[in-house]
Design a protein around this motif. Structure first.
Motif, mmCIF file in Angstrom:
data_model
loop_
_atom_site.group_PDB
_atom_site.id
_atom_site.type_symbol
_atom_site.label_atom_id
_atom_site.label_comp_id
_atom_site.label_asym_id
_atom_site.label_seq_id
_atom_site.Cartn_x
_atom_site.Cartn_y
_atom_site.Cartn_z
ATOM 1 N N UNK A 1 48.693 9.493 -75.171
ATOM 2 C CA UNK A 1 49.113 8.126 -74.862
ATOM 3 C C UNK A 1 48.210 7.484 -73.827
ATOM 4 N N UNK A 2 47.636 8.304 -72.936
ATOM 5 C CA UNK A 2 46.678 7.833 -71.938
ATOM 6 C C UNK A 2 45.553 8.847 -71.820
ATOM 7 N N UNK A 3 44.350 8.350 -71.630
ATOM 8 C CA UNK A 3 43.204 9.218 -71.361
ATOM 9 C C UNK A 3 42.492 8.689 -70.124
ATOM 10 N N UNK A 4 42.204 9.584 -69.188
ATOM 11 C CA UNK A 4 41.451 9.224 -67.999
ATOM 12 C C UNK A 4 40.062 9.837 -68.052
ATOM 13 N N UNK A 5 39.048 9.018 -67.891
ATOM 14 C CA UNK A 5 37.663 9.495 -67.840
ATOM 15 C C UNK A 5 37.135 9.175 -66.446
ATOM 16 N N UNK A 6 36.711 10.202 -65.748
ATOM 17 C CA UNK A 6 36.271 10.064 -64.356
ATOM 18 C C UNK A 6 34.777 10.354 -64.290
ATOM 19 N N UNK A 7 34.019 9.357 -63.851
ATOM 20 C CA UNK A 7 32.573 9.509 -63.831
ATOM 21 C C UNK A 7 31.967 9.043 -62.521
ATOM 22 N N UNK A 8 30.765 9.508 -62.265
ATOM 23 C CA UNK A 8 30.020 9.096 -61.076
ATOM 24 C C UNK A 8 29.020 8.023 -61.486
ATOM 25 N N UNK A 9 29.046 6.901 -60.774
ATOM 26 C CA UNK A 9 28.091 5.822 -60.987
ATOM 27 C C UNK A 9 27.022 5.942 -59.902
ATOM 28 N N UNK A 10 25.753 5.912 -60.290
ATOM 29 C CA UNK A 10 24.704 6.190 -59.318
ATOM 30 C C UNK A 10 23.462 5.375 -59.625
ATOM 31 N N UNK A 11 22.515 5.455 -58.711
ATOM 32 C CA UNK A 11 21.232 4.783 -58.876
ATOM 33 C C UNK A 11 20.865 3.990 -57.641
ATOM 34 N N UNK A 12 19.619 3.577 -57.554
ATOM 35 C CA UNK A 12 19.173 2.743 -56.442
ATOM 36 C C UNK A 12 20.047 1.488 -56.389
ATOM 37 N N UNK A 13 20.499 1.152 -55.185
ATOM 38 C CA UNK A 13 21.420 0.047 -55.021
ATOM 39 C C UNK A 13 22.859 0.502 -54.928
ATOM 40 N N UNK B 1 50.641 15.129 -68.121
ATOM 41 C CA UNK B 1 49.233 14.885 -67.817
ATOM 42 C C UNK B 1 48.526 16.220 -67.627
ATOM 43 N N UNK B 2 47.441 16.401 -68.350
ATOM 44 C CA UNK B 2 46.680 17.653 -68.286
ATOM 45 C C UNK B 2 45.229 17.346 -67.919
ATOM 46 N N UNK B 3 44.620 18.278 -67.172
ATOM 47 C CA UNK B 3 43.191 18.174 -66.856
ATOM 48 C C UNK B 3 42.430 18.989 -67.878
ATOM 49 N N UNK B 4 41.367 18.399 -68.416
ATOM 50 C CA UNK B 4 40.642 18.995 -69.530
ATOM 51 C C UNK B 4 39.154 19.136 -69.204
ATOM 52 N N UNK B 5 38.474 19.933 -70.013
ATOM 53 C CA UNK B 5 37.054 20.216 -69.799
ATOM 54 C C UNK B 5 36.205 19.115 -70.436
#
Length: 355
Positions: free
Chosen positions: A227-239, A269-273
């Motif tokens: 019903x819900x999916x969470x995607x957690x990412x790192x945003x990076x780069x100059x600036x 809610x489950x944490x997945x690979x």
């Protein structure tokens, strides 16, 4: 970031190899430089961790006026003293007189409130902020504790995965399957139950749109029946921060790499690979090691050069450690997950630390 707790700790005292008048007081795997003879192994003292902001009266009592970090010289930061890394402060403020420190250490009493010590909150540049809205359905991220403070999170030989920890800004995306709607937030706003309204100049929205994260999250929800999916990412780069990994968020667009995934399936809610679910669909943080947990291996991989760009452009921030199979940790009272941070990263000059 990890949680802030100011606790009474049993010390192990070591000789300082480069200074006759100094010693090293160990708490967990942290070591703090102290005056020689001030403490002995087995003594109990207050440990104030990095990122703690101290009130002026306590700074003055500890003789640290003008010696701490930040524009107000009130923040605890890792430093090198006579060649040895010192992380946090070990002290015995006068207000502790009469306190049963042994009981406080055993019970894990948090003295932050008593001493007016708060956690440092990094500034938020305008490109990382924006108009927000209430988002009760946002899947939140969790604070990661430092392995050096809690060295017993993992058992020796336990199968673990080590991924490279990136120096950027965490982006939280939640896909709501019933509405086909996407929520995007930062770690700071997400912790307050807020999402960022979509705006073309906003760093987080630029990143998820450029890398097709909403579409990948929708496909994943369909595959999992979530019903819900969470995607957690790192945003990076100059600036974004001082370590750029070969990307320039101002010209060619922000870099992005997924470090975690959660999903609500059958109301849980489950944490997945991420590697098992999104490899080939979205960029992932580099996976540096899979195998039995061994502290020496973790510490070795914590340092070195970054692997994101493929060109080792600068130092590595550190690693994130998690079990091969997701589990609960009685040490953290939550997920069994930890970080280990490179000493070179902690003591680099001119570094930025935005939320």
């Amino acid at each position: 970031m990890s949680t802030l707790k100011v606790t009474a700790e049993v010390l192990t005292v070591h000789e300082h190899p480069n200074a006759d008048a100094l010693e090293l007081a160990q708490v967990g795997l942290y070591r703090a430089v102290v005056a020689k003879g001030r403490y002995r192994t087995g003594d109990i003292a207050l440990y104030i961790p990095e990122q703690a902001v101290l009130p002026e009266a306590l700074i003055e009592e500890l003789g640290l006026t003008g010696r701490l970090a930040g524009s107000a010289a009130n923040r605890v930061k890792a430093v090198r003293l006579r060649g040895e890394l010192s992380q946090g402060l070990v002290c015995l403020p006068a207000a502790l007189k009469g306190t049963d420190l042994k009981a406080a250490a055993e019970e894990g009493t948090d003295f932050a409130g008593q001493f007016g010590i708060t956690k440092w909150v990094p500034p938020v540049p305008t490109t990382m902020s924006g108009d927000v809205e209430s988002a009760p359905d946002l899947l939140p991220w969790v604070d990661i504790e430092n392995l050096q403070r809690y060295p017993h999170i993992f058992e020796p030989g336990e199968p673990v995965v080590l991924t490279e920890k990136l120096h950027g800004t965490a982006c939280l995306l939640t896909y709501l399957a019933a509405e086909g709607r996407v929520l995007v937030s930062s770690k700071g706003f997400g912790g307050k139950g807020l999402a960022l309204k979509e705006e073309e100049r906003n760093l987080y929205w630029r990143a998820v749109r450029a890398h097709g994260v909403p579409e990948a999250a929708a496909r994943l929800a369909a595959r999992l029946g979530a019903t819900r999916v969470g995607v957690f990412g790192e945003v990076f780069g100059a600036g974004v921060q001082d370590l750029a990994y070969g990307s320039d968020a101002r010209t060619t667009g922000p870099g992005y790499a997924v470090f975690d995934v959660s999903a609500e399936i059958d109301g849980q809610v489950r944490w997945l690979d991420p590697a098992a679910l999104l490899d080939g669909e979205l960029p992932l943080v580099p996976r540096l090691y899979e195998g039995p947990y061994e502290l020496g291996t973790v510490l070795e991989l914590t340092t070195g050069r970054e692997t994101v760009s493929g060109r080792e452009e600068h130092l590595r921030e550190g690693v994130v450690i998690r079990p091969a199979t997701e589990r609960y940790s009685p040490v953290t009272g939550g997920r069994a997950i930890a970080k280990a941070v490179s000493p070179a990263y902690l003591t680099r000059k001119g570094g930025t630390e935005y939320e």
